[in-house]
Design a protein around this motif. Structure first.
Motif, short mmCIF file in Angstrom:
data_model
loop_
_atom_site.label_atom_id
_atom_site.label_comp_id
_atom_site.label_asym_id
_atom_site.label_seq_id
_atom_site.Cartn_x
_atom_site.Cartn_y
_atom_site.Cartn_z
N ASN A 274 0.82 -1.21 0.00
CA ASN A 274 0.00 0.00 0.00
C ASN A 274 0.86 1.26 0.00
O ASN A 274 0.35 2.36 -0.26
CB ASN A 274 -0.92 0.00 1.22
CG ASN A 274 -1.86 -1.18 1.23
OD1 ASN A 274 -2.69 -1.33 0.34
ND2 ASN A 274 -1.74 -2.04 2.22
N CYS A 275 2.14 1.11 0.29
CA CYS A 275 3.06 2.24 0.27
C CYS A 275 3.56 2.41 -1.17
O CYS A 275 4.60 1.87 -1.54
CB CYS A 275 4.23 2.01 1.22
SG CYS A 275 5.44 3.36 1.22
N THR A 276 2.79 3.14 -1.96
CA THR A 276 3.16 3.35 -3.36
C THR A 276 3.77 4.73 -3.52
O THR A 276 3.15 5.74 -3.19
CB THR A 276 1.92 3.21 -4.26
OG1 THR A 276 0.91 4.10 -3.79
CG2 THR A 276 1.38 1.79 -4.23
N GLY B 34 2.92 6.29 3.56
CA GLY B 34 4.35 6.06 3.74
C GLY B 34 4.77 5.47 5.06
O GLY B 34 5.72 4.69 5.12
N ILE B 35 4.08 5.86 6.15
CA ILE B 35 4.45 5.35 7.47
C ILE B 35 3.73 4.05 7.79
O ILE B 35 4.35 3.02 8.07
CB ILE B 35 4.15 6.39 8.57
CG1 ILE B 35 4.96 7.68 8.33
CG2 ILE B 35 4.44 5.80 9.95
CD1 ILE B 35 6.44 7.51 8.47
N LEU B 36 2.40 4.09 7.73
CA LEU B 36 1.61 2.91 8.09
C LEU B 36 1.50 1.92 6.93
O LEU B 36 1.54 0.71 7.15
CB LEU B 36 0.22 3.34 8.54
CG LEU B 36 0.16 4.26 9.76
CD1 LEU B 36 -1.28 4.67 10.06
CD2 LEU B 36 0.78 3.60 10.98
N GLY B 37 1.36 2.43 5.72
CA GLY B 37 1.24 1.53 4.56
C GLY B 37 0.09 0.57 4.69
O GLY B 37 0.21 -0.60 4.32
N ILE B 38 -1.04 1.04 5.23
CA ILE B 38 -2.18 0.17 5.48
C ILE B 38 -3.12 0.15 4.28
O ILE B 38 -2.97 0.94 3.35
CB ILE B 38 -2.93 0.62 6.74
CG1 ILE B 38 -3.17 2.14 6.71
CG2 ILE B 38 -2.15 0.24 7.99
CD1 ILE B 38 -3.87 2.69 7.95
N CYS C 20 6.57 0.59 5.04
CA CYS C 20 7.31 1.00 3.84
C CYS C 20 8.32 -0.09 3.49
O CYS C 20 9.48 -0.05 3.93
CB CYS C 20 8.02 2.32 4.10
SG CYS C 20 8.93 2.95 2.66
N PRO C 21 7.92 -1.10 2.70
CA PRO C 21 8.83 -2.19 2.36
C PRO C 21 10.00 -1.76 1.49
O PRO C 21 10.96 -2.52 1.32
CB PRO C 21 7.92 -3.17 1.63
CG PRO C 21 6.84 -2.34 1.06
CD PRO C 21 6.62 -1.24 2.05
N HIS C 22 9.95 -0.54 0.94
CA HIS C 22 11.06 -0.04 0.13
C HIS C 22 12.36 0.00 0.92
O HIS C 22 13.45 -0.05 0.35
CB HIS C 22 10.73 1.36 -0.39
CG HIS C 22 9.44 1.43 -1.15
ND1 HIS C 22 8.22 1.41 -0.53
CD2 HIS C 22 9.19 1.52 -2.48
CE1 HIS C 22 7.26 1.47 -1.45
NE2 HIS C 22 7.82 1.55 -2.64
N TYR D 126 0.13 -11.88 -1.12
CA TYR D 126 0.21 -11.49 0.28
C TYR D 126 0.49 -10.00 0.36
O TYR D 126 0.94 -9.39 -0.62
CB TYR D 126 1.30 -12.28 1.02
CG TYR D 126 2.70 -12.10 0.46
CD1 TYR D 126 3.55 -11.14 0.98
CD2 TYR D 126 3.17 -12.92 -0.57
CE1 TYR D 126 4.84 -10.97 0.47
CE2 TYR D 126 4.45 -12.77 -1.08
CZ TYR D 126 5.28 -11.79 -0.56
OH TYR D 126 6.55 -11.61 -1.06
N ALA D 127 0.18 -9.40 1.52
CA ALA D 127 0.29 -7.94 1.66
C ALA D 127 1.34 -7.58 2.70
O ALA D 127 1.48 -8.26 3.73
CB ALA D 127 -1.06 -7.35 2.06
N ILE D 128 2.08 -6.51 2.43
CA ILE D 128 3.07 -5.97 3.35
C ILE D 128 2.65 -4.56 3.74
O ILE D 128 2.35 -3.73 2.89
CB ILE D 128 4.48 -5.91 2.69
CG1 ILE D 128 4.95 -7.30 2.30
CG2 ILE D 128 5.47 -5.27 3.64
CD1 ILE D 128 5.25 -8.20 3.45
#
Length: 238
Positions: A31-33, A176-180, A232-234, A227-229
Motif C-alpha cells: 500500500n506504500c506506493t 508512507g508510514i503505516l502503509g495500510i 514501507c517495504p522499500h 500477500y500484503a506488506i
C-alpha cells in the motif's frame, strides 16, 4: 604446535528448507506506493509539498518519491522467503548466499533517518480537530482512511497553506508510514497530530512505521497466491 581448532558458526534453521521457499506463483501487494506520494505535489500544491519534503522529519519519504528509486519487489520477496527461524519479534534474519543478514529497528533507523525513539504514552495531543475533520468529511471520533483523503485531495487547492500541509501529512502517514489498506483508518491519536506541528515532529514515526512493517512480515502466510506488506517495504530494497 597444538592442533588449531576453528569454531564453526551455527545459525538457526531456515523457515523454509533450501529449495522449498515459496517463490513461484506468489505476488506481493503493498500500500506504500511512491506514485501516490509523488502525486501529492500537484494535489496540495508545490508550497505545501515543499514544506513537508524539506522541513518535516517525515519528508524523507517524499524525497524518496522524488528520486529515481526503482522498487524491486522480487528482491524483497527473495529476502522474505529466505528468512531464518528466530524468536525475536522485532527482527528478521535472512540467509543470502550462505551469509545471514539482519533487519531490525537499528537498520530501519539508519536507512530512513526517521525518529525511532520509544513512544511516550503520556504524550497526548489535546487539540480540537472537529473543524478540519469536517473539511475532510470524516466523523470526529475516527481517523481518516485513504478514500476520504483522496476525496479531499480533489478539492483542497482552495484551502489555506496550513490545511493543505496537514492533508499532505495525513497522506504521508497513511501511505508512507503505516502503509495500510485503503479502507483502514489512521488511528485518531496519530491523525490529530497534524494539527500540532511540534507534537507531529517529536513523535517517533519511525518506530511506528517499523512496527507496521515487521509485524506484517511476521504474520505472513504464503498459502495464497498473494500477500500484503504494511509499512514501507522499500526500506528492504535500499
Amino acid at each position: 604446535m597444538g592442533e588449531e581448532v576453528i569454531a564453526k558458526k551455527s545459525y538457526p534453521k531456515r523457515l523454509d528448507a533450501a529449495g522449498k521457499a515459496p517463490m513461484k506463483g506468489r505476488s506481493m501487494h503493498i500500500n506504500c506506493t511512491l506514485d501516490s506520494l509523488a502525486k501529492l505535489k500537484e494535489k496540495i500544491g508545490e508550497d505545501a509539498y515543499s514544506q513537508i519534503r524539506d522541513q518535516s522529519k517525515v519528508g524523507v519519504l517524499l524525497k524518496l518519491a522524488d528520486s529515481s528509486f526503482v522498487w524491486w519487489g522480487k528482491l524483497v520477496h527473495h529476502l522474505l522467503t529466505h528468512q531464518l527461524a528466530i524468536s525475536r519479534p522485532y527482527e528478521i534474519w535472512c540467509l543470502i548466499e550462505g551469509s545471514p543478514i539482519r533487519f531490525s529497528l537499528h537498520e530501519y533507523e539508519d536507512i530512513t533517518g526517521l525518529n525511532c525513539a520509544e513512544i511516550d504514552v503520556e504524550d497526548i495531543v489535546a487539540v480540537d480537530h472537529r473543524e478540519f475533520w469536517g473539511d475532510l468529511k470524516v466523523a470526529a471520533e475516527k481517523g481518516p482512511n485513504w478514500n476520504e483523503l483522496e476525496s479531499a485531495l480533489k478539492s483542497c487547492r482552495s484551502w489555506s497553506l496550513e490545511k493543505r500541509k496537514m492533508l499532505g501529512l495525513l497522506v504521508v502517514v497513511h501511505v508512507g508510514i503505516l502503509g495500510i489498506s485503503r479502507s483502514s483508518r489512521i488511528p485518531l491519536d496519530y491523525a490529530k497530530r497534524v494539527l500540532d506541528t511540534e507534537a507531529f515532529e517529536r513523535f517517533p514515526w519511525g518506530r511506528v512505521g517499523f512496527k507496521e512493517l515487521i509485524t506484517s512480515i511476521k504474520v505472513l502466510s504464503y498459502d495464497r497466491t498473494s500477500y500484503a506488506i504494511h509499512g514501507c517495504p522499500h526500506v528492504l530494497n535500499i
